[in-house]
Scaffold this motif. Structure first.
Motif, mmCIF file in Angstrom:
data_model
loop_
_atom_site.group_PDB
_atom_site.id
_atom_site.type_symbol
_atom_site.label_atom_id
_atom_site.label_comp_id
_atom_site.label_asym_id
_atom_site.label_seq_id
_atom_site.Cartn_x
_atom_site.Cartn_y
_atom_site.Cartn_z
ATOM 1 N N ASP A 31 0.858 -1.182 0.000
ATOM 2 C CA ASP A 31 0.000 0.000 0.000
ATOM 3 C C ASP A 31 0.895 1.233 0.000
ATOM 4 N N PRO A 32 1.007 1.921 -1.151
ATOM 5 C CA PRO A 32 1.937 3.066 -1.214
ATOM 6 C C PRO A 32 1.522 4.247 -0.356
ATOM 7 N N THR A 33 0.273 4.263 0.157
ATOM 8 C CA THR A 33 -0.196 5.390 0.963
ATOM 9 C C THR A 33 0.123 5.203 2.443
ATOM 10 N N ARG A 34 0.655 4.025 2.817
ATOM 11 C CA ARG A 34 0.999 3.770 4.218
ATOM 12 C C ARG A 34 2.368 3.123 4.285
ATOM 13 N N PRO A 35 3.107 3.343 5.384
ATOM 14 C CA PRO A 35 4.398 2.668 5.524
ATOM 15 C C PRO A 35 4.176 1.167 5.656
ATOM 16 N N PRO A 36 5.018 0.343 5.009
ATOM 17 C CA PRO A 36 4.837 -1.113 5.124
ATOM 18 C C PRO A 36 5.111 -1.571 6.542
ATOM 19 N N GLY A 37 4.238 -2.413 7.049
ATOM 20 C CA GLY A 37 4.407 -2.915 8.395
ATOM 21 C C GLY A 37 3.100 -2.962 9.159
ATOM 22 N N LEU A 38 3.179 -2.708 10.445
ATOM 23 C CA LEU A 38 2.031 -2.844 11.339
ATOM 24 C C LEU A 38 1.660 -1.485 11.931
ATOM 25 N N VAL A 39 0.367 -1.137 11.825
ATOM 26 C CA VAL A 39 -0.148 0.117 12.377
ATOM 27 C C VAL A 39 -1.041 -0.208 13.573
ATOM 28 N N LEU A 40 -0.854 0.521 14.657
ATOM 29 C CA LEU A 40 -1.659 0.351 15.871
ATOM 30 C C LEU A 40 -2.558 1.565 16.033
ATOM 31 N N CYS A 41 -3.845 1.309 16.277
ATOM 32 C CA CYS A 41 -4.830 2.386 16.445
ATOM 33 C C CYS A 41 -5.467 2.279 17.819
ATOM 34 N N ALA A 42 -5.449 3.378 18.560
ATOM 35 C CA ALA A 42 -6.064 3.441 19.892
ATOM 36 C C ALA A 42 -7.181 4.468 19.861
ATOM 37 N N THR A 43 -8.365 4.071 20.327
ATOM 38 C CA THR A 43 -9.539 4.946 20.257
ATOM 39 C C THR A 43 -10.349 4.831 21.535
ATOM 40 N N THR A 44 -10.873 5.966 21.983
ATOM 41 C CA THR A 44 -11.777 5.958 23.131
ATOM 42 C C THR A 44 -12.751 7.121 23.008
ATOM 43 N N SER A 45 -13.889 6.999 23.669
ATOM 44 C CA SER A 45 -14.915 8.049 23.671
ATOM 45 C C SER A 45 -15.335 8.346 25.098
ATOM 46 N N PHE A 46 -15.656 9.606 25.370
ATOM 47 C CA PHE A 46 -16.097 9.999 26.704
ATOM 48 C C PHE A 46 -16.890 11.299 26.587
ATOM 49 N N ARG A 47 -17.587 11.655 27.652
ATOM 50 C CA ARG A 47 -18.409 12.862 27.656
ATOM 51 C C ARG A 47 -17.688 14.006 28.351
ATOM 52 N N LEU A 48 -17.844 15.195 27.806
ATOM 53 C CA LEU A 48 -17.362 16.421 28.440
ATOM 54 C C LEU A 48 -18.549 17.336 28.712
#
Length: 503
Positions: A311-328
């Motif tokens: 995938d030329p749009t991303r670096p070759p290898g492993l991508v880690l994604c961290a996501t969370t939701s909360f109220r303010l």
């Protein structure tokens, strides 16, 4: 495309044609009728479907709504600066449709064209296609909704066209339980003078709310997810962006060889960045993301990995994604203004090292000055030089339904080459992080948001980082700890800056 789709049989096609005609008739009725089918709530100005009236006038082919399902029905009208031909082209081309409505549509695919790709006289009149799509709200606490449905385009009178969707589960998957059904939904498009169009959008969806977290239940049950408002706002924003791009509205320090070309390249990168960000936030683990930690509760961090190969749009290898939701307990607009302001960025951005983040390029993205794509230079707090070692591409976007602040670090050499007319912007590596800001549901009625009355907001924070050169590698505990700490520190800084540490 990894979205799962049912098999279309030849024996089903006559039924689909009949359903398309009946669905078109209902859409026109839903779009044009007033009371008693639709009633007006004069307190908040929303248009509400009269459920009893709707059921009494249902065609025989529509089965009753299951007891566990909830109806989300709404109607909105907007005048947009785009002609009828281009609007229909967007709706009937799945690639354009998913790009224009990227904050709503996470995945889509045309299963089969049941008529020619262009109908009478080279138009889409009479074109019928079978599709599958997945719809999203930008939070891991709200499950995506998948539907298999037909889309049918028809010219009603000389200056008015209609495009209708309706679910095909009763035909394609009669014995399979579904979580979402699209009743006849879509829009009427009326040509107006000077290249404008009047669009009346109807959404009528039956959905199972199981799986929605309590934090988002008030917002989702208000009809926000499938609200017609989300669709017309997205279409209007796209039209405003195209119109604003016809003017000279970009600024940049230094010489600019071709501002028009620079603007196009920056906006294209911003589109890619937004789509990639939303894919990480609302990622369905059945698709390209693999779950490491589920994070099913409020304030829990969900961790997912994605392999990048060829995938030329991303670096070759492993991508880690961290996501969370909360109220303010802070209104949506205040959160948005704080996060997009370069002057306050060092109050929450751990990676800025408390340095300053000057803007070196600015491209307006619509008539609202807060909607823009920026190129930022991160300067270390101890650095006296005007040359920082990191650039960020950032998009700030706010409309009546949601707000986003999305950014990604970019290579300085590659970025300068692209801005000066060289390089390949489609292949520039982008790993986006940022924020999706939604109302908390306290001032949402039948999918329509009263931002001025909202007492709080729902904030989703997401980071994508590159962790390994080897795809399918095992994520190290150190990488997990690093990204979780990054999320935790960012949230703590935001709460402290907005004086809501105990939220």
């Amino acid at each position: 495309m990894s979205i799962r789709a049912p098999t279309l049989k030849d024996a089903d096609k006559p039924k689909i044609f009949q359903l398309a005609v009946a669905a078109m008739e209902e859409l026109v009725r839903m779009a044009e009728k007033g009371e008693p089918l639709w009633t007006r709530n004069y307190l908040d100005g929303t248009t509400v479907l009269n459920e009893n009236e709707y059921i009494q006038t249902l065609p025989r082919w529509i089965r009753p709504k299951p007891v566990v399902f909830h109806r989300e029905a709404s109607r909105e009208t907007v005048v947009v600066r785009m002609n009828r031909v281009n609007i229909i082209e967007i709706l009937m081309d799945v690639n354009q449709w998913s790009a224009v409505f990227s904050s709503i549509v996470s995945q889509t695919k045309t299963l089969e064209l049941l008529s020619r790709s262009k109908g009478e006289a080279g138009t889409y009149n009479g074109v019928l296609q079978v599709m599958t799509a997945e719809f999203q709200v930008p939070s891991p606490l709200v499950p995506t909704r998948q539907c298999h449905y037909l889309r049918y385009c028809k010219q009603l009178v000389e200056d008015t066209w209609a495009v209708v969707d309706v679910s095909l589960d009763n035909i394609l998957q009669p014995n399979r339980a579904v979580r979402c059904r699209r009743r006849p939904s879509g829009c009427l498009i009326q040509e107006m003078p000077n290249g404008y169009s009047k669009v009346t959008w109807v959404e009528n969806v039956e959905v199972d709310y199981r799986g929605v977290h309590d934090l988002y239940m008030q917002l989702v049950s208000s009809g926000y997810f499938s609200g017609a408002k989300r669709w017309v706002v997205s279409l209007d924003r796209h039209c405003l962006r195209l119109a604003s791009n016809m003017t000279t509205n970009s600024t940049r320090t230094g010489d600019v060889p071709n501002q028009d070309e620079e603007r196009k390249r920056m906006l294209k990168m911003a589109d890619r960045m937004m789509i990639s960000f939303l894919a990480g936030v609302s990622a369905n683990p059945a698709h390209t993301w693999k779950t490491v930690i589920s994070g099913t509760g409020a304030d829990d961090v969900r961790l997912m990995t994605r392999d990048s190969v060829d995938d030329p749009t991303r670096p070759p290898g492993l991508v880690l994604c961290a996501t969370t939701s909360f109220r303010l307990p802070v209104p949506q607009i205040r959160v948005f203004d704080f996060l997009r302001d370069n002057a306050t960025r060092n109050q929450w951005d751990v990676l800025s090292n408390e340095g300053v983040v000057p803007e070196i390029a600015h491209i307006a993205n619509g008539w609202n000055t807060s909607n823009c794509v920026s190129l930022l230079r991160v300067l270390d707090s101890t650095e006296n030089s005007s040359q920082g070692n990191m650039l960020l591409v950032q998009e700030s976007r706010s409309d009546p339904t949601a707000a986003f602040v999305i950014y990604a670090p970019v290579d300085i050499v590659a970025m300068n080459e692209i801005l000066n007319g060289g390089g390949y912007p489609d292949y520039l590596t982008l790993l986006p992080s940022g924020f999706a800001i939604l109302p908390d549901g306290t001032a949402v009625h039948h999918g329509t948001i009263d931002a001025a009355s909202s007492s709080g907001s729902l904030l989703t924070v997401s980071f994508q980082i590159f962790v390994d050169l080897v795809p399918n590698a095992r994520v190290s505990l150190e990488a997990i700890e690093t990204i979780i700490n990054l999320v935790a520190c960012t949230i703590e800084n935001i709460k402290a800056s907005l004086s809501c540490e105990n939220a």
